[in-house]
Motif scaffolding. Structure first.
Motif, PDB file in Angstrom:
ATOM      1  N   PHE A  59      35.211  45.910  47.267  1.00 18.72           N
ATOM      2  CA  PHE A  59      36.265  45.070  47.818  1.00 18.72           C
ATOM      3  C   PHE A  59      36.472  45.244  49.317  1.00 18.72           C
ATOM      4  O   PHE A  59      37.582  45.246  49.802  1.00 18.72           O
ATOM      5  CB  PHE A  59      37.593  45.314  47.081  1.00 18.72           C
ATOM      6  N   GLY A 132      45.781  40.513  43.758  1.00 15.90           N
ATOM      7  CA  GLY A 132      44.555  41.093  44.291  1.00 15.90           C
ATOM      8  C   GLY A 132      43.473  40.046  44.419  1.00 15.90           C
ATOM      9  O   GLY A 132      43.733  38.838  44.360  1.00 15.90           O
ATOM     10  N   GLU A 133      42.244  40.529  44.564  1.00 19.60           N
ATOM     11  CA  GLU A 133      41.126  39.621  44.824  1.00 19.60           C
ATOM     12  C   GLU A 133      40.476  39.133  43.523  1.00 19.60           C
ATOM     13  O   GLU A 133      40.438  37.930  43.249  1.00 19.60           O
ATOM     14  CB  GLU A 133      40.110  40.389  45.674  1.00 19.60           C
ATOM     15  N   GLY A 134      39.980  40.080  42.762  1.00 22.52           N
ATOM     16  CA  GLY A 134      39.306  39.728  41.521  1.00 22.52           C
ATOM     17  C   GLY A 134      38.996  41.005  40.763  1.00 22.52           C
ATOM     18  O   GLY A 134      38.990  42.084  41.344  1.00 22.52           O
ATOM     19  N   PRO A 135      38.731  40.890  39.459  1.00 21.51           N
ATOM     20  CA  PRO A 135      38.484  42.093  38.662  1.00 21.51           C
ATOM     21  C   PRO A 135      37.246  42.838  39.122  1.00 21.51           C
ATOM     22  O   PRO A 135      36.277  42.226  39.581  1.00 21.51           O
ATOM     23  CB  PRO A 135      38.259  41.537  37.251  1.00 21.51           C
ATOM     24  N   GLY A 136      37.293  44.167  38.988  1.00 21.60           N
ATOM     25  CA  GLY A 136      36.107  45.000  39.166  1.00 21.60           C
ATOM     26  C   GLY A 136      35.554  45.361  37.796  1.00 21.60           C
ATOM     27  O   GLY A 136      35.953  44.775  36.776  1.00 21.60           O
ATOM     28  N   GLU A 139      38.199  46.560  35.180  1.00 15.97           N
ATOM     29  CA  GLU A 139      39.078  45.466  34.763  1.00 15.97           C
ATOM     30  C   GLU A 139      38.311  44.500  33.856  1.00 15.97           C
ATOM     31  O   GLU A 139      38.847  44.006  32.860  1.00 15.97           O
ATOM     32  CB  GLU A 139      39.606  44.728  36.003  1.00 15.97           C
ATOM     33  N   PRO A 145      44.215  43.758  34.941  1.00 19.61           N
ATOM     34  CA  PRO A 145      43.978  43.935  36.374  1.00 19.61           C
ATOM     35  C   PRO A 145      44.351  45.335  36.852  1.00 19.61           C
ATOM     36  O   PRO A 145      45.274  45.956  36.320  1.00 19.61           O
ATOM     37  CB  PRO A 145      44.893  42.882  37.030  1.00 19.61           C
ATOM     38  N   PHE A 146      43.656  45.781  37.839  1.00 23.18           N
ATOM     39  CA  PHE A 146      43.957  47.039  38.541  1.00 23.18           C
ATOM     40  C   PHE A 146      44.121  48.217  37.589  1.00 23.18           C
ATOM     41  O   PHE A 146      45.186  48.815  37.494  1.00 23.18           O
ATOM     42  CB  PHE A 146      45.198  46.863  39.432  1.00 23.18           C
ATOM     43  N   ASN A 172      45.187  38.286  39.928  1.00 21.86           N
ATOM     44  CA  ASN A 172      44.144  38.195  40.955  1.00 21.86           C
ATOM     45  C   ASN A 172      43.878  36.747  41.331  1.00 21.86           C
ATOM     46  O   ASN A 172      44.197  35.828  40.568  1.00 21.86           O
ATOM     47  CB  ASN A 172      42.836  38.791  40.415  1.00 21.86           C
ATOM     48  N   HIS A 246      44.321  45.876  50.868  1.00 22.94           N
ATOM     49  CA  HIS A 246      43.894  46.053  49.478  1.00 22.94           C
ATOM     50  C   HIS A 246      43.793  47.551  49.186  1.00 22.94           C
ATOM     51  O   HIS A 246      43.302  48.318  50.020  1.00 22.94           O
ATOM     52  CB  HIS A 246      42.531  45.385  49.277  1.00 22.94           C
TER      53      HIS A 246
HETATM   54  N1  URA Z   1      40.622  44.850  42.760  1.00 23.68           N
HETATM   55  C1  URA Z   1      41.219  43.658  42.644  1.00 23.68           C
HETATM   56  O1  URA Z   1      41.327  42.908  43.595  1.00 23.68           O
HETATM   57  N2  URA Z   1      41.717  43.335  41.463  1.00 23.68           N
HETATM   58  C2  URA Z   1      41.635  44.120  40.408  1.00 23.68           C
HETATM   59  O2  URA Z   1      42.122  43.742  39.358  1.00 23.68           O
HETATM   60  C3  URA Z   1      41.010  45.370  40.557  1.00 23.68           C
HETATM   61  C4  URA Z   1      40.502  45.715  41.739  1.00 23.68           C
END
Ligand code: URA
Length: 279
Positions: A59, A132-136, A139, A145-146, A172, A246
């Motif tokens: 990220f 946030g941005e998107g799942p890793g 997740e 998420p997170f 996200n 982030h």
């Molecule tokens: N980073 C993100 O932006 N979102 C998540 O859900 C996990 C890590």
């Protein structure tokens, strides 16, 4: 329940405690705990360096590409049935309808690599929402998420604000993991973000915190360096939007935690939350 010493804790709990104590220490908050903190939890610099050195470069805020315009977003409207007085159960049902609209989504290419759609997590009536941005990878595996290392830091940020994770809402920009944790492409973010906006309209948080450049870009619809967006409150869809770093970026550059804490204090002020006592 008898108190356990750090040596008796299971490794995951101990690691979570270490992260939390370190987070408070980085903020200069040394008297947050009522009881004295066990010195064993204040890990040494070599251990910290080793720990952070092991971090994959997840990220990284993407460099801004001026030649890549943000495509127009799909217009969406506020669901008329949701008002400030709408009870939690009705909002949970409204969120469930959004989840059902997403279905087994194949609207963009991200579906090809995902295991799980990561919809959102937390209280449907939260006063504070994080984007946030998107799942890793974690997740994508768990559908929440997170929940990875960045999530652990986000949990610490939430706790430092005097809140519990269950009290906030987290979502996200994109709901499927981008391959290799790359930044979502504009077409992916703009395909997915209307669902995020619908979630925001249902939860109706008083304050929205954009975590990183991708969240800030697609919420505000303007591509600007974070420096130009942090440190103030933006009006957005009936909420007060605050932009900060982030958590994954903060894991790589912990010196910026103080800046992030300053951003969170702006959010706390909007929410009427008092900062914890300084050490
Ligand atoms: N980073 C993100 O932006 N979102 C998540 O859900 C996990 C890590």
């Amino acid at each position: 329940m008898p108190r356990q010493s750090p040596g008796q804790l299971d490794p995951a709990t101990r690691q979570a405690l270490v992260e939390r104590v370190r987070f408070y220490r980085d903020l200069g908050l040394t008297e947050f705990y009522r009881r004295p903190v066990d010195p064993a939890l204040l890990v040494s610099e070599p251990i910290r360096a080793e720990h952070e050195g092991a971090q994959p470069a997840l990220f990284q805020p993407a460099p801004l590409k001026e030649d890549q315009p943000i495509p127009p977003r799909t217009p969406i409207s506020t669901p008329p049935q949701i008002s400030a007085a709408t009870p939690s159960a009705d909002r949970a049902a409204a969120l469930q309808l959004i989840r059902e609209d997403i279905g087994d989504c194949t609207r963009c290419a991200l579906h090809k690599g995902r295991h799980t759609i990561v919809f959102g997590d937390g209280s449907p009536t939260a006063r504070l929402m994080f984007v946030g941005e998107g799942p890793g990878a974690d997740e994508d595996a768990q559908g929440i998420p997170f929940v990875g290392r960045a999530g652990q830091l986000l949990n610490n940020m939430i706790a430092a604000m005097g809140l519990k994770r269950e009290e906030v809402y987290i979502a996200n920009v994109v709901k499927c993991r981008p391959p290799g944790n790359r930044t979502p492409e504009p077409v992916e973010a703009n395909t997915c973000s209307p669902f995020l906006f619908r979630q925001i309209d249902v939860v109706r948080p008083q304050v929205l915190v954009a975590l990183g450049a991708t969240a800030a870009t697609y919420l505000l619809g303007q591509r600007q360096p974070l420096a130009g967006l942090r440190g103030r409150v933006h009006a957005f869809r009936g909420t007060q939007l605050v932009v900060t770093y982030h958590p994954a970026f903060l894991l790589r550059d912990p010196r910026q935690k103080k800046e992030a804490w300053a951003d969170l204090q702006i959010a706390m002020k909007e929410l009427g939350l008092k900062p914890p006592a300084k050490g």
